[in-house]
Design a protein around this motif. Structure first.
Motif, PDB file in Angstrom:
ATOM      1  N   PRO A 119       0.830  -1.203   0.000  1.00  0.00           N
ATOM      2  CA  PRO A 119       0.000   0.000   0.000  1.00  0.00           C
ATOM      3  C   PRO A 119       0.863   1.251   0.000  1.00  0.00           C
ATOM      4  CG  PRO A 119      -0.746  -1.564   1.650  1.00  0.00           C
ATOM      5  CD  PRO A 119       0.550  -2.079   1.124  1.00  0.00           C
ATOM      6  N   THR A 120       0.389   2.278  -0.680  1.00  0.00           N
ATOM      7  CA  THR A 120       1.125   3.527  -0.730  1.00  0.00           C
ATOM      8  C   THR A 120       0.156   4.679  -0.719  1.00  0.00           C
ATOM      9  OG1 THR A 120       2.858   4.708  -1.922  1.00  0.00           O
ATOM     10  CG2 THR A 120       1.205   3.627  -3.263  1.00  0.00           C
ATOM     11  N   THR A 121       0.658   5.897  -0.734  1.00  0.00           N
ATOM     12  CA  THR A 121      -0.174   7.082  -0.723  1.00  0.00           C
ATOM     13  C   THR A 121      -0.520   7.450  -2.144  1.00  0.00           C
ATOM     14  OG1 THR A 121       1.045   7.812   1.217  1.00  0.00           O
ATOM     15  CG2 THR A 121      -0.296   9.464   0.095  1.00  0.00           C
ATOM     16  N   PHE A 122      -1.766   7.848  -2.358  1.00  0.00           N
ATOM     17  CA  PHE A 122      -2.181   8.207  -3.699  1.00  0.00           C
ATOM     18  C   PHE A 122      -2.664   9.653  -3.721  1.00  0.00           C
ATOM     19  CE2 PHE A 122      -1.918   4.175  -5.792  1.00  0.00           C
ATOM     20  CZ  PHE A 122      -1.946   3.293  -4.746  1.00  0.00           C
ATOM     21  N   VAL A 148       5.128   9.526  -2.330  1.00  0.00           N
ATOM     22  CA  VAL A 148       5.655   9.531  -0.967  1.00  0.00           C
ATOM     23  C   VAL A 148       4.896  10.520  -0.097  1.00  0.00           C
ATOM     24  CG1 VAL A 148       7.467  11.251  -1.405  1.00  0.00           C
ATOM     25  CG2 VAL A 148       7.758   9.573   0.429  1.00  0.00           C
ATOM     26  N   GLY A 149       4.238  11.503  -0.702  1.00  0.00           N
ATOM     27  CA  GLY A 149       3.432  12.455   0.059  1.00  0.00           C
ATOM     28  C   GLY A 149       4.006  13.851   0.093  1.00  0.00           C
ATOM     29  N   ILE A 150       4.610  14.298  -0.998  1.00  0.00           N
ATOM     30  CA  ILE A 150       5.165  15.649  -1.086  1.00  0.00           C
ATOM     31  C   ILE A 150       4.026  16.649  -1.231  1.00  0.00           C
ATOM     32  CG2 ILE A 150       6.476  17.188  -2.616  1.00  0.00           C
ATOM     33  CD1 ILE A 150       8.395  14.857  -3.058  1.00  0.00           C
ATOM     34  N   LYS A 151       4.140  17.774  -0.513  1.00  0.00           N
ATOM     35  CA  LYS A 151       3.127  18.820  -0.551  1.00  0.00           C
ATOM     36  C   LYS A 151       3.705  20.064  -1.211  1.00  0.00           C
ATOM     37  CE  LYS A 151       0.204  16.338   1.845  1.00  0.00           C
ATOM     38  NZ  LYS A 151      -1.010  15.777   1.230  1.00  0.00           N
ATOM     39  N   GLU A 152       2.892  20.693  -2.028  1.00  0.00           N
ATOM     40  CA  GLU A 152       3.332  21.928  -2.671  1.00  0.00           C
ATOM     41  C   GLU A 152       3.522  23.040  -1.632  1.00  0.00           C
ATOM     42  OE1 GLU A 152      -0.909  23.755  -4.114  1.00  0.00           O
ATOM     43  OE2 GLU A 152      -0.118  22.049  -5.247  1.00  0.00           O
ATOM     44  N   ASN A 153       4.403  23.955  -1.956  1.00  0.00           N
ATOM     45  CA  ASN A 153       4.744  25.111  -1.116  1.00  0.00           C
ATOM     46  C   ASN A 153       5.478  24.727   0.164  1.00  0.00           C
ATOM     47  OD1 ASN A 153       3.466  26.938  -2.954  1.00  0.00           O
ATOM     48  ND2 ASN A 153       1.475  26.400  -2.040  1.00  0.00           N
ATOM     49  N   LEU A 154       5.945  23.492   0.271  1.00  0.00           N
ATOM     50  CA  LEU A 154       6.806  23.083   1.373  1.00  0.00           C
ATOM     51  C   LEU A 154       8.204  22.826   0.839  1.00  0.00           C
ATOM     52  CD1 LEU A 154       4.615  20.603   3.483  1.00  0.00           C
ATOM     53  CD2 LEU A 154       5.041  23.036   3.889  1.00  0.00           C
ATOM     54  N   TYR A 166      11.919  20.785   0.945  1.00  0.00           N
ATOM     55  CA  TYR A 166      12.496  19.474   1.236  1.00  0.00           C
ATOM     56  C   TYR A 166      13.974  19.517   0.891  1.00  0.00           C
ATOM     57  CZ  TYR A 166       7.608  17.979   1.180  1.00  0.00           C
ATOM     58  OH  TYR A 166       6.267  17.856   1.432  1.00  0.00           O
ATOM     59  N   THR A 167      14.755  18.720   1.603  1.00  0.00           N
ATOM     60  CA  THR A 167      16.158  18.577   1.213  1.00  0.00           C
ATOM     61  C   THR A 167      16.250  17.554   0.092  1.00  0.00           C
ATOM     62  OG1 THR A 167      16.653  16.780   2.758  1.00  0.00           O
ATOM     63  CG2 THR A 167      16.896  19.050   3.585  1.00  0.00           C
ATOM     64  N   VAL A 168      17.346  17.622  -0.648  1.00  0.00           N
ATOM     65  CA  VAL A 168      17.593  16.630  -1.698  1.00  0.00           C
ATOM     66  C   VAL A 168      17.668  15.239  -1.083  1.00  0.00           C
ATOM     67  CG1 VAL A 168      19.346  15.834  -3.341  1.00  0.00           C
ATOM     68  CG2 VAL A 168      18.667  18.238  -3.298  1.00  0.00           C
ATOM     69  N   HIS A 169      18.235  15.146   0.104  1.00  0.00           N
ATOM     70  CA  HIS A 169      18.314  13.860   0.806  1.00  0.00           C
ATOM     71  C   HIS A 169      16.912  13.303   1.047  1.00  0.00           C
ATOM     72  CE1 HIS A 169      18.870  11.206   4.379  1.00  0.00           C
ATOM     73  NE2 HIS A 169      19.985  10.885   3.756  1.00  0.00           N
ATOM     74  N   ASP A 170      15.972  14.150   1.486  1.00  0.00           N
ATOM     75  CA  ASP A 170      14.590  13.715   1.695  1.00  0.00           C
ATOM     76  C   ASP A 170      13.986  13.198   0.391  1.00  0.00           C
ATOM     77  OD1 ASP A 170      14.599  14.527   4.382  1.00  0.00           O
ATOM     78  OD2 ASP A 170      13.878  16.537   3.888  1.00  0.00           O
ATOM     79  N   LEU A 171      14.210  13.944  -0.678  1.00  0.00           N
ATOM     80  CA  LEU A 171      13.600  13.584  -1.961  1.00  0.00           C
ATOM     81  C   LEU A 171      14.107  12.236  -2.464  1.00  0.00           C
ATOM     82  CD1 LEU A 171      13.709  17.085  -3.708  1.00  0.00           C
ATOM     83  CD2 LEU A 171      11.700  15.933  -2.729  1.00  0.00           C
ATOM     84  N   TRP A 172      15.405  11.970  -2.307  1.00  0.00           N
ATOM     85  CA  TRP A 172      15.934  10.685  -2.774  1.00  0.00           C
ATOM     86  C   TRP A 172      15.425   9.529  -1.921  1.00  0.00           C
ATOM     87  CZ3 TRP A 172      17.017  10.084  -7.428  1.00  0.00           C
ATOM     88  CH2 TRP A 172      17.705  11.045  -8.179  1.00  0.00           C
ATOM     89  N   LEU A 173      15.243   9.758  -0.625  1.00  0.00           N
ATOM     90  CA  LEU A 173      14.633   8.705   0.196  1.00  0.00           C
ATOM     91  C   LEU A 173      13.212   8.431  -0.287  1.00  0.00           C
ATOM     92  CD1 LEU A 173      15.865   9.643   3.779  1.00  0.00           C
ATOM     93  CD2 LEU A 173      16.616   7.715   2.370  1.00  0.00           C
ATOM     94  N   GLY A 174      12.500   9.470  -0.698  1.00  0.00           N
ATOM     95  CA  GLY A 174      11.156   9.281  -1.249  1.00  0.00           C
ATOM     96  C   GLY A 174      11.156   8.491  -2.534  1.00  0.00           C
ATOM     97  N   VAL A 175      12.205   8.699  -3.363  1.00  0.00           N
ATOM     98  CA  VAL A 175      12.326   7.960  -4.620  1.00  0.00           C
ATOM     99  C   VAL A 175      12.586   6.479  -4.356  1.00  0.00           C
ATOM    100  CG1 VAL A 175      13.734   7.628  -6.690  1.00  0.00           C
ATOM    101  CG2 VAL A 175      13.083   9.938  -5.978  1.00  0.00           C
ATOM    102  N   PHE A 176      13.537   6.193  -3.478  1.00  0.00           N
ATOM    103  CA  PHE A 176      13.970   4.802  -3.297  1.00  0.00           C
ATOM    104  C   PHE A 176      13.069   4.022  -2.345  1.00  0.00           C
ATOM    105  CE2 PHE A 176      17.904   6.134  -5.300  1.00  0.00           C
ATOM    106  CZ  PHE A 176      18.288   4.996  -5.978  1.00  0.00           C
ATOM    107  N   LEU A 177      12.642   4.629  -1.249  1.00  0.00           N
ATOM    108  CA  LEU A 177      11.870   3.862  -0.277  1.00  0.00           C
ATOM    109  C   LEU A 177      10.420   3.689  -0.712  1.00  0.00           C
ATOM    110  CD1 LEU A 177      14.428   4.564   1.404  1.00  0.00           C
ATOM    111  CD2 LEU A 177      12.942   4.618   3.407  1.00  0.00           C
ATOM    112  N   ARG A 178       9.795   4.765  -1.199  1.00  0.00           N
ATOM    113  CA  ARG A 178       8.379   4.701  -1.550  1.00  0.00           C
ATOM    114  C   ARG A 178       8.136   4.733  -3.047  1.00  0.00           C
ATOM    115  NH1 ARG A 178       5.698   2.070   1.432  1.00  0.00           N
ATOM    116  NH2 ARG A 178       3.898   2.854   0.291  1.00  0.00           N
ATOM    117  N   SER A 179       9.197   4.730  -3.837  1.00  0.00           N
ATOM    118  CA  SER A 179       9.063   4.788  -5.295  1.00  0.00           C
ATOM    119  C   SER A 179       8.198   5.981  -5.699  1.00  0.00           C
ATOM    120  CB  SER A 179       8.456   3.482  -5.830  1.00  0.00           C
ATOM    121  OG  SER A 179       8.795   3.273  -7.180  1.00  0.00           O
TER     122      SER A 179
END
Length: 470
Positions: free
Chosen positions: A32-35, A195-201, A203-216
Motif C-alpha cells: 500500500p502507498t499514498t495516492f 511519498v506524500g510531497i506537498k506543494e509550497n513546502l 524538502y532537502t535533496v536527501h529527503d527527496l531521494w529517500l522518497g524515490v527509493f523507499l516509496r518509489s
C-alpha cells in the motif's frame, strides 16, 4: 429437481459476477502507498482478494427460483459446462528470435543460458523461475553466471528509477533545499505511487531521494526533475546516460518508469544501471535504507512534523510471506500493469557480491518477483566458482568504447570488445580489459595494468547488507 441440483444451477448463474477492478498502469509498488487526492485510490496490490461487487439477496433468490424453470437441456450446455471448455487464456509472448549481443553472443540467444562445470548446482527449473527475462551476474567483475532472454526489451516500471538516480544524484548536494511549486507535481500518471510531497513546502535533496527509493514516489521524481530543468530535459539526460553506459536496449519516455508507449529496457540494462549507480556512496545509502522519517506539514505548535516510510524492496525489509534476504543491500523494485513485477537486487555473502534482475514473472502471485530473485541469488552464490560465464556486464563507453561494435572502424576508432564466447573464455569472463582491484587493509591495490590503458574495476565498498534495518 432436487435441492442439490438447484444449488448447482444457481451457482452456475452466479459464475462470471465481476470482481472489483484492480489498479491500472500506475501501480508501482506491491505494498500500500499514498495516492494523490486528484484520483481515486486504487486497491493496493497487497495480495488480498479484491472485494466482490455487491449482489442483492432478493436478486439472488429470484435467479435461484427461475433456475427451476430452465430446461435441463439448456442447463446441460451452460450451468454444467466444464470451465476448462471455455476460452483459453492467451499464450505468453515469445522472446524475439534475435536480440542484442552486447556482453556476449550467448546473451542474444533466446532461452536460458548457463554453462555448468562439474559439481555445479543445477539452476532452478522453469516451474520455479517463471520470469520472462532474468540475469545473475557478479557485481564487481561483471561475469554473467546465467541468464534468460536478458536483452528482451520489456517495460521496466519503477526499476527505471535506477537510471534516473544514477543520472541526477551527482547534480545536487544532499543538504540542498527546494520549495515545491504546484507545477512541479503536474503531469504525473493516474494512480502513481507517491511519498506524500506537498506543494509550497521545502524538502532537502536527501529527503527527496529517500522518497524515490523507499516509496518509489513519482512526486519525488517529478520534484527532482523540476530542479533539473524539467521532465523533457531529464528524460534526454537519462537517455544520454544510458547510451554512455552501453545500455542500448533502453528507450526513456518518462523519468519515473510509468507505463508509456515505447518505454522499454531490459534485464541486462537494468543491471548496468544498478552497477553504475552502486559506485556512488549516496546511491548505496538510499537504496539500502529500510526505514526513514519523511517531512510533513507543520503542526499546531508550528513545528514541522514527519511520518515514517518503509522501503518497498521486500528482500531488504521482509514481508508476511517473504523473508528479508541475507546480505541484501538494495536496489529497486517496480510494478505496473504493462510491466508486471520487476526487480533488481544486490546482495553480498562474504567477499562476493551478486546482482540479479527479474522481469515479469508468469506466476502472478504476491511477491513472486522477490521469491524468484531469492532463488536465483541462492543458486548464484552456490555456483559462482562452478560455472563458465555466458557473458559479462560491459563497462561504459568512456572505458570500453561502443559495446555494440566489434573491432575498430572509422566511426568508432576506439572500437568495442570482442563478444564471442571464445574471447570471454580466454578472459575468464572479465572482458580482458579491466584491471583487477582488491580492497586490502582499507587500501585499494592495483593487481594489473594492461597495455591498452588503465581501466577501473568496479569495487562496491560499504554495502550495507541490511545493517540499517530497524
Amino acid at each position: 429437481m432436487g435441492r442439490a441440483s438447484i444449488r448447482r444451477s444457481a451457482g452456475a448463474l452466479f459464475r462470471g459476477v465481476p470482481a472489483a477492478t484492480r489498479p491500472g498502469a500506475g501501480t508501482f509498488t506491491d505494498v500500500p502507498t499514498t495516492f494523490s487526492a486528484s484520483t481515486a485510490a486504487p486497491t493496493p496490490t497487497t495480495g488480498a482478494a479484491p472485494a466482490r461487487t455487491a449482489f442483492p439477496v432478493r436478486t439472488a433468490a429470484a435467479l435461484a427460483s427461475s433456475a427451476l424453470l430452465v430446461s435441463p437441456l439448456l442447463l446441460a450446455g451452460t450451468a454444467y459446462a466444464d470451465p476448462q471448455d471455455g476460452p483459453k487464456p492467451p499464450a505468453a509472448p515469445a522472446p524475439p528470435a534475435k536480440m542484442s549481443q552486447v556482453g556476449g553472443n550467448k546473451l542474444g540467444a533466446p532461452g536460458v543460458q548457463v554453462r555448468l562445470r562439474a559439481g555445479a548446482p543445477k539452476l532452478p527449473g522453469p516451474d520455479q523461475i517463471t520470469a520472462r527475462s532474468w540475469i545473475v551476474a557478479d557485481a564487481e567483475s561483471g561475469r554473467v553466471l546465467a541468464s534468460k532472454n536478458p536483452h528482451w526489451r520489456l517495460a521496466p516500471a519503477s526499476t527505471l528509477k535506477m537510471l534516473f538516480a544514477d543520472t541526477l544524484i551527482p547534480k545536487f548536494g544532499k543538504n540542498q533545499t527546494y520549495k515545491v511549486k504546484p507545477a512541479d507535481l503536474a503531469g504525473m500518471g493516474a494512480g502513481s505511487s507517491l511519498v506524500g510531497i506537498k506543494e509550497n513546502l521545502s524538502y532537502t535533496v536527501h529527503d527527496l531521494w529517500l522518497g524515490v527509493f523507499l516509496r518509489s514516489g513519482n512526486d519525488a521524481v517529478h520534484t527532482l526533475s523540476a530542479m533539473n530543468g524539467g521532465t523533457a530535459t531529464t528524460v534526454a539526460q537519462m537517455q544520454q546516460r544510458a547510451k554512455e553506459l552501453n545500455a542500448r536496449d533502453t528507450n526513456v519516455v518518462t523519468p519515473d518508469g510509468y507505463d508509456a508507449p515505447g518505454q522499454v529496457s531490459s534485464a541486462y540494462d537494468l543491471s548496468l544501471f544498478a552497477r553504475a549507480g552502486l559506485q556512488n556512496a549516496d546511491f548505496r545509502e538510499y537504496c539500502s535504507t529500510p526505514n526513514a522519517q519523511f517531512p510533513a506539514e507543520k503542526g499546531k505548535d508550528g513545528k514541522r512534523k514527519s511520518f515514517g516510510i518503509q522501503n518497498t524492496n521486500r528482500l531488504l525489509v521482509g514481508d508476511f510471506d517473504v523473508k528479508a534476504y541475507p546480505g541484501m543491500a538494495g536496489v529497486k523494485n517496480g510494478s505496473t500493469s504493462n510491466a508486471g513485477a520487476t526487480f533488481t537486487g544486490v546482495a553480498q555473502h562474504g567477499d562476493r557480491k551478486l546482482l540479479v534482475t527479474v522481469m515479469n514473472p508468469e506466476k502472478k502471485e504476491h511477491n513472486e518477483a522477490y521469491r524468484e530473485a531469492a532463488k536465483l541469488l541462492d543458486w548464484g552464490f552456490a555456483a559462482a566458482e562452478k560455472v563458465q560465464p555466458v557473458g559479462r556486464l560491459v563497462g561504459p563507453r568512456s572505458e570500453e568504447g561502443d559495446a555494440t561494435a566489434v573491432g575498430a572502424d572509422k566511426k568508432n576508432p576506439k572500437g568495442g570488445k570482442e563478444h564471442t564466447q571464445a574471447a570471454l573464455d580466454s578472459a575468464n569472463g572479465t572482458g580482458g580489459a579491466w584491471t583487477a582491484v582488491a580492497l586490502m587493509g582499507g587500501a585499494v591495490v592495483l593487481l594489473g595494468i594492461l597495455a591498452a590503458g588503465v581501466h577501473r574495476h568496479w569495487p562496491l565498498p560499504d554495502l550495507v547488507r541490511g545493517r540499517r534495518r530497524k
